[in-house]
Every structure is written in C-alpha cells, then in structure tokens.
Design a protein around this motif. Structure first.
Motif, PDB file in Angstrom:
ATOM      1  N   THR A 237      24.591  26.930   9.813  1.00 54.92           N
ATOM      2  CA  THR A 237      24.906  27.051  10.930  1.00 54.92           C
ATOM      3  C   THR A 237      23.725  27.219  11.865  1.00 54.92           C
ATOM      4  OG1 THR A 237      26.784  28.411  10.706  1.00 54.92           O
ATOM      5  CG2 THR A 237      26.180  28.358  13.376  1.00 54.92           C
ATOM      6  N   ALA A 238      22.568  27.907  11.054  1.00 53.34           N
ATOM      7  CA  ALA A 238      21.453  27.894  12.000  1.00 53.34           C
ATOM      8  C   ALA A 238      20.785  26.223  12.081  1.00 53.34           C
ATOM      9  CB  ALA A 238      20.235  28.495  11.942  1.00 53.34           C
ATOM     10  N   ARG A 239      21.220  25.969  11.138  1.00 55.34           N
ATOM     11  CA  ARG A 239      20.250  24.345  10.801  1.00 55.34           C
ATOM     12  C   ARG A 239      21.787  22.950  11.533  1.00 55.34           C
ATOM     13  NH1 ARG A 239      16.490  23.774   7.177  1.00 55.34           N
ATOM     14  NH2 ARG A 239      16.946  21.666   6.894  1.00 55.34           N
TER      15      ARG A 239
ATOM     16  N   ILE B 277      29.440  23.574   6.176  1.00 51.75           N
ATOM     17  CA  ILE B 277      29.214  24.026   4.779  1.00 51.75           C
ATOM     18  C   ILE B 277      29.896  25.220   5.015  1.00 51.75           C
ATOM     19  CG2 ILE B 277      27.765  25.392   3.431  1.00 51.75           C
ATOM     20  CD1 ILE B 277      25.422  22.548   4.009  1.00 51.75           C
ATOM     21  N   GLU B 278      30.755  26.035   4.599  1.00 50.70           N
ATOM     22  CA  GLU B 278      31.311  28.133   4.065  1.00 50.70           C
ATOM     23  C   GLU B 278      29.847  28.493   3.790  1.00 50.70           C
ATOM     24  OE1 GLU B 278      35.189  27.648   2.402  1.00 50.70           O
ATOM     25  OE2 GLU B 278      35.293  26.416   3.613  1.00 50.70           O
TER      26      GLU B 278
ATOM     27  N   PRO C 278      27.745  35.495   6.437  1.00 49.99           N
ATOM     28  CA  PRO C 278      27.576  35.263   8.683  1.00 49.99           C
ATOM     29  C   PRO C 278      26.513  34.733   9.219  1.00 49.99           C
ATOM     30  CG  PRO C 278      28.380  37.455   7.925  1.00 49.99           C
ATOM     31  CD  PRO C 278      27.219  37.357   6.759  1.00 49.99           C
ATOM     32  N   ALA C 279      26.959  33.849  10.080  1.00 46.21           N
ATOM     33  CA  ALA C 279      25.698  33.568  11.045  1.00 46.21           C
ATOM     34  C   ALA C 279      24.958  34.007  11.048  1.00 46.21           C
ATOM     35  CB  ALA C 279      26.284  31.574  11.857  1.00 46.21           C
TER      36      ALA C 279
ATOM     37  N   ALA D 281      25.733  31.779  16.310  1.00 52.67           N
ATOM     38  CA  ALA D 281      27.064  32.286  15.836  1.00 52.67           C
ATOM     39  C   ALA D 281      28.194  31.937  17.077  1.00 52.67           C
ATOM     40  CB  ALA D 281      27.225  34.011  15.735  1.00 52.67           C
ATOM     41  N   TRP D 282      27.614  31.806  17.630  1.00 44.61           N
ATOM     42  CA  TRP D 282      28.896  30.617  18.615  1.00 44.61           C
ATOM     43  C   TRP D 282      28.702  29.051  18.335  1.00 44.61           C
ATOM     44  CZ3 TRP D 282      25.660  26.868  20.732  1.00 44.61           C
ATOM     45  CH2 TRP D 282      24.635  27.583  20.916  1.00 44.61           C
TER      46      TRP D 282
END
Length: 329
Positions: A171-173, A206-207, A211-212, A217-218
């Motif tokens: 998620t960050a990437r 990607i799952e 957690p992100a 996270a948004w």
C-alpha cells in the motif's frame, strides 16, 4: 506565503536530507516533565489523545491546530527532559514524528509551506530516532508531494526514489509510485509516468499480511483512479482522464471531503480543457461550497487558480456570478 513561495529546503538540501536518511493523573505528567521516569501508561494516554485529535472530521480540525501543536510540544519536552527505557523512547519519537507530520499538513493546507517543511524535517529526524524507516519514507513522500505542488517535479521524482527504498508494504509503495507518476506527468515524461501508474496499480492489488502503515492507510482505489486521471490530463489524454476521475469520485467516501474538494478542482480543469464550461462551473461551484463549509484553504486556492480560465467564458451563463463570488470569498 503563497503556493509558489518555496520553503528554505532547496533541491540540494532536500537531496541531502533524503540521502542522510538511508485518563491520567496530572502529577504524573508534571513529574515526567521534571526529569522523572516516563511510564508506559503516560505514553498510552498521549498516543490515544493523538489518535483522537487526528481522527476529528476535517471541519473540526481547522480549530485544533493549537491543540495539536501543544500535544507535540509536550511529547518533545518528554523526549528532552524525561527519563525512559529504550522502548518507551522509541514510542515517544514515533509519536513525535506522527504529530509533526500532521502539524505540517495543517500548515501545508494553509499555504504555509516553509513552516510545513520545518515540521516535516523534525518528523524525519524523529522517525530516524525511532528506527522506523517506513515512517521516514512517508515523510519523504510528503516532501515530494509538496515539491510537485510547488512546481518542482524533478525534486519530487528524486525524493520518491529515496522513499521507495525505505518501505516494502504494497500500500505504501502504491502511494509512492502514484505520487511519482504525478511528478513524471508534470515533467511530460510519458513512459516513466505510465510505468509508475502500472506499478501503483499492481501494488495496491496485493493483499498484504500486515496492515498498511498509518501514514498511508487511507490509500484506496479512489485515490489511484483520480490521480491517474490527473496524470492523463497532464499528458493530454482528456477523454480517458475524465473517465478515471469520475470512477474515483464515485468510490471516494464522504468522510474524505477535503480530498473530494481537491479532486473536484481536477475535474474542473479537465472540463475547461475540453471547453465544457457548464460542467466545469458545476463541479467548481461544488468544490468551493465544500471548501467553504469545512474550512479548507487549499481547496479554495485551487479554485482561485481556475479563475483566469473561466474569464475566457464570461459570456456563458453563471460565469460572471461565479467570478464575483470568488472575489468575495
């Protein structure tokens, strides 16, 4: 300062900064600030209070800047004057990084870019002290977003390269690739932009097992769609840009009204480029209504930047009235 008055962090100093980064009894707080031991219960309370302040709706956050500043000051005082274990110290530094990041975004939204940069510089140092490279990557991406916003997309590209080396969460990437795609689009580099958009989409799908990180996270398919649309708009692919933006706007939750206001101005820009003045006027008016209601100066600033384009269509019904409204706002 206005949007184009860049902070004292020049491209060179930003590169150097990135390269170097490879319910509580009152007396307990008083004693901690007097050099006595900072216990975990105090840090629990500080973290909980920070989370509650950060979670306030946008229209309330405009009134909480001083509260957030005071909370950050308390945490930094504890870091400097308190005694604590290594684990507690890491928690305090990470909390300081989080608070400084939020305080920086408050200033960014107000157009106070130099002050925002000072907060983010402090956040980066705190993240380093907490040994949290992932959070540091998030702070670098905020610097990069600001650089692109202020018309320095190459600086943004460089910073995001450093940030991508510091985090592995998909998620960050995805967010970092998306922001770099925006900078590549601003530079007119089509191939690099399309490559990063593809990377952002792949990463977001990607799952992850974990957690992100909180700083990203948004990040959602709505953000990917709208910002992809903005990239396409910058590259002249207007029709596809409209479709992607509409897709993203439909997915965006109401809780993110400030983001919605910004996205609406992106849509308006696209409509103006396509000479669809009526649609541009409708979404720009919606953005201004929303920004006025929640107190979002950055949204209002974006709307104001569309005024010169609207002046070319003074003969269209509603445009003169809208321009007068902008003058009064």
């Amino acid at each position: 300062m206005d949007r184009r008055s860049f902070m004292t962090y020049s491209a060179v100093s930003l590169a150097g900064l990135a390269a170097q980064w490879a319910t509580l009894e009152p007396d307990r707080l008083t004693s901690a600030l007097s050099g006595k031991r900072v216990d975990s219960e105090l840090v629990d309370w500080l973290e909980d209070t920070s989370a509650k302040l950060t979670a306030l709706p946008t229209e309330q956050r405009q009134h909480t800047i001083r509260l957030m500043d005071a909370h950050l000051a308390t945490v930094t005082d504890l870091i400097e004057d308190g005694r604590y274990s290594e684990t507690t110290g890491q928690r305090l530094h990470l909390l300081a990084a989080s608070l400084a990041t939020t305080c920086g975004w408050h200033r960014f939204d107000l157009g106070q870019h130099w002050v925002a940069g000072k907060f983010w510089g402090a956040a980066l140092h705190s993240a380093h002290a907490a040994d949290d490279r992932d959070f540091g990557a998030g702070v670098l991406s905020d610097f990069a977003y600001q650089s692109n916003w202020l018309g320095q997309p190459q600086v943004s590209v460089d910073q995001l390269g450093y940030a991508l080396s510091g985090t592995e969460h998909p998620t960050a990437r995805s967010l970092l690739f998306l922001r770099r795609a925006r900078a590549h689009a601003a530079l007119g580099d089509r191939s690099a932009c399309y490559r990063d958009l593809s990377e952002a989409e792949t990463a977001l799908a990607i799952e992850a097992a974990d957690p992100a990180p909180g700083w990203c996270a948004w990040m959602s398919p709505a953000d990917l769609a709208v910002d992809s649309g903005q990239c396409l708009l910058d590259l002249g692919r207007t029709g596809e840009a409209h479709a992607r933006m509409a897709e993203g706007m439909a997915l965006l939750p109401r809780a993110r009204d400030k983001t919605r206001g910004i996205f609406l101005t992106y849509q308006a820009k696209g409509y103006l480029q396509a000479n669809d003045v009526e649609q541009a006027l409708a979404v720009t008016g919606e953005s201004l209504d929303l920004a006025t209601r929640i107190g979002a100066p950055r949204c209002v600033a974006l709307v104001r930047e569309l005024a010169p384009a609207f002046r070319l269509y003074r003969q269209v019904d509603g445009v003169p009235e809208f321009l007068e409204r902008l003058k009064a706002s």
